[in-house]
Motif scaffolding. Structure first.
Motif, short mmCIF file in Angstrom:
data_model
loop_
_atom_site.label_atom_id
_atom_site.label_comp_id
_atom_site.label_asym_id
_atom_site.label_seq_id
_atom_site.Cartn_x
_atom_site.Cartn_y
_atom_site.Cartn_z
N SER A 89 -8.47 1.51 5.97
CA SER A 89 -9.73 2.30 5.92
C SER A 89 -9.24 3.77 5.44
O SER A 89 -8.23 4.00 5.07
CB SER A 89 -10.25 2.57 7.24
OG SER A 89 -9.24 3.02 8.14
N GLN A 90 -10.50 4.49 4.97
CA GLN A 90 -10.11 5.93 4.57
C GLN A 90 -9.57 6.61 5.42
O GLN A 90 -8.16 7.36 5.01
CB GLN A 90 -11.45 6.31 4.20
CG GLN A 90 -12.30 5.67 2.91
CD GLN A 90 -11.52 6.27 1.76
OE1 GLN A 90 -10.96 7.47 1.66
NE2 GLN A 90 -11.26 5.03 0.90
N TYR A 137 -5.64 8.42 4.73
CA TYR A 137 -5.44 9.84 4.91
C TYR A 137 -4.11 10.02 5.69
O TYR A 137 -3.48 10.95 5.21
CB TYR A 137 -6.70 10.39 5.31
CG TYR A 137 -7.86 10.76 4.55
CD1 TYR A 137 -7.43 11.91 3.38
CD2 TYR A 137 -8.87 10.29 4.04
CE1 TYR A 137 -8.41 12.33 2.31
CE2 TYR A 137 -9.78 10.62 2.98
CZ TYR A 137 -9.37 11.60 2.29
OH TYR A 137 -10.30 11.94 1.26
N ARG A 138 -4.05 9.38 6.63
CA ARG A 138 -2.85 9.51 7.54
C ARG A 138 -1.51 9.20 6.88
O ARG A 138 -0.90 9.86 6.96
CB ARG A 138 -3.23 8.78 8.81
CG ARG A 138 -4.03 9.34 9.81
CD ARG A 138 -4.06 8.62 11.14
NE ARG A 138 -4.11 7.28 11.19
CZ ARG A 138 -5.38 6.67 11.29
NH1 ARG A 138 -6.51 7.49 11.65
NH2 ARG A 138 -5.69 5.45 11.27
N VAL A 186 0.94 -1.16 -0.02
CA VAL A 186 0.07 -0.04 -0.09
C VAL A 186 0.79 1.20 -0.10
O VAL A 186 0.53 2.26 -0.68
CB VAL A 186 -0.89 -0.14 1.15
CG1 VAL A 186 -1.86 1.29 1.31
CG2 VAL A 186 -1.88 -1.42 1.02
N VAL A 187 1.93 1.09 0.76
CA VAL A 187 2.78 2.53 0.79
C VAL A 187 3.58 2.38 -0.60
O VAL A 187 3.51 3.67 -0.97
CB VAL A 187 3.85 2.28 1.80
CG1 VAL A 187 5.00 3.07 1.89
CG2 VAL A 187 3.36 2.00 3.17
N GLU A 188 3.87 1.50 -1.16
CA GLU A 188 4.57 1.60 -2.70
C GLU A 188 3.52 2.08 -3.60
O GLU A 188 3.66 2.92 -4.70
CB GLU A 188 5.09 0.33 -2.94
CG GLU A 188 6.38 -0.09 -2.08
CD GLU A 188 7.55 0.91 -2.05
OE1 GLU A 188 7.71 1.66 -3.04
OE2 GLU A 188 8.31 1.08 -1.23
N ALA A 189 2.24 1.62 -3.44
CA ALA A 189 1.29 2.15 -4.52
C ALA A 189 1.23 3.58 -4.17
O ALA A 189 0.80 4.39 -5.25
CB ALA A 189 -0.17 1.22 -4.28
N VAL A 203 -5.50 11.03 -5.05
CA VAL A 203 -4.86 10.19 -4.91
C VAL A 203 -4.89 8.85 -4.14
O VAL A 203 -4.45 7.71 -4.45
CB VAL A 203 -3.36 10.86 -3.90
CG1 VAL A 203 -2.34 10.06 -3.52
CG2 VAL A 203 -3.27 12.38 -4.73
N LEU A 204 -5.95 8.84 -3.34
CA LEU A 204 -6.37 7.70 -2.47
C LEU A 204 -7.13 6.68 -3.58
O LEU A 204 -6.84 5.51 -3.60
CB LEU A 204 -7.31 8.14 -1.63
CG LEU A 204 -6.71 8.07 0.12
CD1 LEU A 204 -5.66 9.43 -0.14
CD2 LEU A 204 -7.88 8.48 0.89
#
Length: 684
Positions: A213-214, A218-219, A172-175, A194-195
């Motif tokens: 989660s959203q 966002y964080r 998720v971080v890389e995406a 971006v999300l």
């Protein structure tokens, strides 16, 4: 080596796997003997820096206390660690840190008890005091204290720091990093986009990656987008992306002209062009890296290759004083070495306080103006090293980029007609206010450079030995001239003319006409109406001109020399670029004070903000004409025949009736609508 172990005769050391014995210590040198009896002398510093150096039989050295690592640790945990430190120090050295002058207790005396025995004594003492500990606990605390200092005694459960991205999957971080990277050259969007893009990239992977989660996304976005302007200005985002990842490089220039940079940018000021149309200009400037001197800055509607060559010619020629400039702006009253320079170039007698610098290397971008044949030929003519930077890398010339930005904040925003950097910052009806012409604005810019820029302390011109002192460009030039040991000689007048752009025109009876201006001189009499002999140019004459100086042109005569022709209306119309002669030269003037220069800058900015005086006079005349027309209209209405004026209503006085007559509207007769189909059906 107290506190970290001692080294003396009889001690054994191991160096790179070899066992050696210390047989003597003499000052900074140590004598060592190997197993074969061979003795060698080694400096102590070299011995300690040797790979694998250890002292046989010495305990592990204590770690240097890392007090900074305790920041953020709860105070109770720190207090508990300090309590443990007192006991561990007694186990290691026999005394606590707060009892250095006392004697060791028998059960902790290193001379009487071994380290293991001292650890068992500490376990017995703490258990007797009601603190239940085991031998392994005391030993673990002792080892961690020797490795990490006081921080090793802190309860790691409260000192443990959470990972930067928490428990979010690395995929998720890389995406999200990839989604943020895609926004560099794209238009600005919100964080929600971006999300959404992150989820699309995760779906394209093919493997099942749990999407947080959203709120978690966002964080994560706030952490990954920090300092990148992902949802902000697109210009700022691209600028930040161009910064190098590693440390910023630095090129040191120790002499004036050793390294110079050139660039151009639109100026955020509306002006009146030659045809009376409101438009914007482009600013092209050149800066010397060693002294931060702006050697030349010119304004043009569109920068062309010949403009860059003219800028180069202005760089290597003195800046003359202009009519209306305060006397404090003379070079003779500045910190520049005027007397020395005057002995080399007599033109500096009436020059302004701006150094003349001959470039050795010029750095530019890959704009068509700077990589053109004309600019390269001018550099070859002057023996200048032409050095283009990397493509799309403005960081290769940061000094000129910063200088152009300083012109916007220090000069342009004070000028009438300032538009702001973009439409979001632009005011309303800026074009309807007083606007300067291009030539007038050029004169104001030249005066601002001499008065303000060259006398402003620059943060990049600080003395390394006294960083609290910042020099001005003029002060730095004067200092480097003394250090460099030479004074660069400027070009002669003939060289300056050769660098100017050329055009071919006929010499008529009335002179030469260029852009609706007529130039003439008595020396042109033998050439009027005569062919030049250059058939390739239709028998016209070669003329060189300065696009930024409308006062004169130069005509190449048949002998190869130059004839100067002046503008015919130069004596009647004041021009900001006329090279006037001085009536006399004032000798022995004191240096210009900071107060005089500050007053000159203040008056300059106030004059630039008010706009041209001619516009104000025209506006005043227009207001008077409008009042005169309105008065004539009222007089004509009062003189109308009585039959055309409706009768006054009963009870009205004369003043009320007159006001009602003036405000009564005429009958409105609407125009019929045009029907093309009906018109087509009509017989013609």
């Amino acid at each position: 080596m107290s506190g970290r172990g001692r080294l003396g005769p009889g001690d054994r050391v191991r160096v790179d796997g070899t066992l050696l014995t210390v047989v003597g210590v003499a000052g900074p040198a140590v004598r060592l003997a190997d197993v074969d009896g061979t003795v060698s002398t080694v400096p102590l510093a070299v011995l300690q820096a040797s790979p694998g150096f250890t002292v046989i039989g010495a305990g592990a050295p204590l770690a240097v206390p890392a007090t900074g690592t305790l920041e953020g640790v709860p105070a109770a945990a720190v207090e508990q660690a300090r309590w443990w430190e007192q006991h561990i120090l007694e186990v290691l050295h026999g005394r606590r840190c707060d009892d250095e002058g006392g004697q060791s207790r028998p059960e902790y005396d290193p001379a009487e008890r071994s380290l293991a025995g001292r650890e068992r004594s500490k376990v017995a003492e703490l258990n007797a005091a009601g603190v239940a500990v085991t031998l392994s606990t005391v030993r673990r605390h002792r080892l961690r204290y020797q490795e990490q200092g006081l921080f090793g005694l802190v309860d790691q459960r409260v000192a443990r720091r959470t990972p930067r991205f928490g428990r979010v999957d690395e995929a998720v971080v890389e995406a999200m990093r990839a989604a943020i990277a895609e926004t560099t050259d794209a238009s600005s969007r919100t964080a929600g986009f971006v999300l959404w893009r992150t989820e699309q990239l995760l779906a394209a992977r093919g493997d099942a990656v749990p999407v947080p989660s959203q709120r978690t996304l966002y964080r994560l976005f706030d952490k990954l987008a920090a300092g990148k302007h992902v949802t902000g200005s697109a210009t700022t985002r691209r600028s930040l992306a161009n910064r190098p990842d590693g440390p910023f490089g630095q090129v040191t220039a120790s002499a004036p002209g050793e390294l110079m940079q050139i660039d151009s940018t639109p100026l955020d000021v509306l002006v009146l062009l030659d045809d009376g149309v409101v438009g914007r200009l482009e600013l092209t400037g050149m800066i010397d890296v060693a002294t931060r001197t702006v050697t030349a800055a010119v304004l043009r509607p569109t920068t062309k290759a010949v403009d860059a060559s003219v800028l180069l010619a202005r760089t290597v020629t003195p800046e003359p004083m202009r009519p209306g400039w305060v006397d404090a702006l003379r070079m003779s009253r500045s910190v520049l070495p005027h007397q020395r320079l005057l002995s080399i170039d007599e033109r500096l007698e009436h020059a302004a306080a701006r150094p003349v610098i001959v470039p050795e290397t010029i750095v530019c971008d890959h704009g068509k103006v700077f990589v053109s044949h004309n600019f390269r030929a001018s550099c070859r003519f002057l023996g200048i090293n032409f050095q283009p930077g990397h493509e799309a890398t403005p960081t290769d010339k940061p000094h000129i980029e910063r200088m152009l930005g300083s012109v916007a904040t220090g000069f342009a925003q004070f000028v009438a007609g300032y538009t702001g950097a973009n439409t979001e910052r632009r005011g309303r009806k800026v074009q309807d206010g007083p606007l300067w012409s291009m030539l007038e604005l050029q004169e104001l810019l030249d005066e601002w450079i001499v008065a303000k820029w060259q006398n402003r302390p620059h943060d990049g011109l600080r003395d390394p030995a006294s960083p609290g002192r910042a020099f001005t460009p003029n002060e730095k030039y004067a200092a480097l001239i003394e250090a460099a040991g030479y004074v660069p000689v400027a070009l002669s007048g003939t060289d300056y003319i050769e660098l100017l752009p050329a055009r071919w025109q006929a010499i008529n009876a009335y002179g030469i006409r260029i852009n609706h201006r007529t130039y003439d001189a008595e020396a042109l009499n033998p050439l009027r109406g005569q062919p030049s002999g250059v058939t390739a140019k239709k028998e016209r004459w070669q003329i060189h001109y300065d696009p930024y100086d409308v006062s004169r042109v130069w005509v190449r005569d048949p002998a190869g020399g130059w004839i100067r022709a002046l503008w015919k209306h130069l004596d009647r119309v004041p021009t900001p670029f006329g090279e006037l002669a001085w009536d006399h030269v004032r000798k022995g003037l004191p240096e210009a004070t900071e107060a005089e220069i500050a007053d000159a800058v203040k008056a300059l900015l106030q004059r630039a903000h008010q706009g041209p005086a001619a516009h104000a006079a025209t506006a005043k005349k227009t207001a008077r004409r409008d009042k005169r027309v309105a008065a004539r209209t009222r007089a004509a209405a009062a003189a109308m025949p009585a039959a055309s004026v409706p009768a006054d209503e009963p009870g009205e006085d004369q003043q009320t009736a007159t006001a009602r007559q003036e405000t009564r509207l005429a009958k409105v007769i609407p125009l019929p609508l045009f029907d093309p189909f009906a018109e087509a059906d009509k017989p013609w």
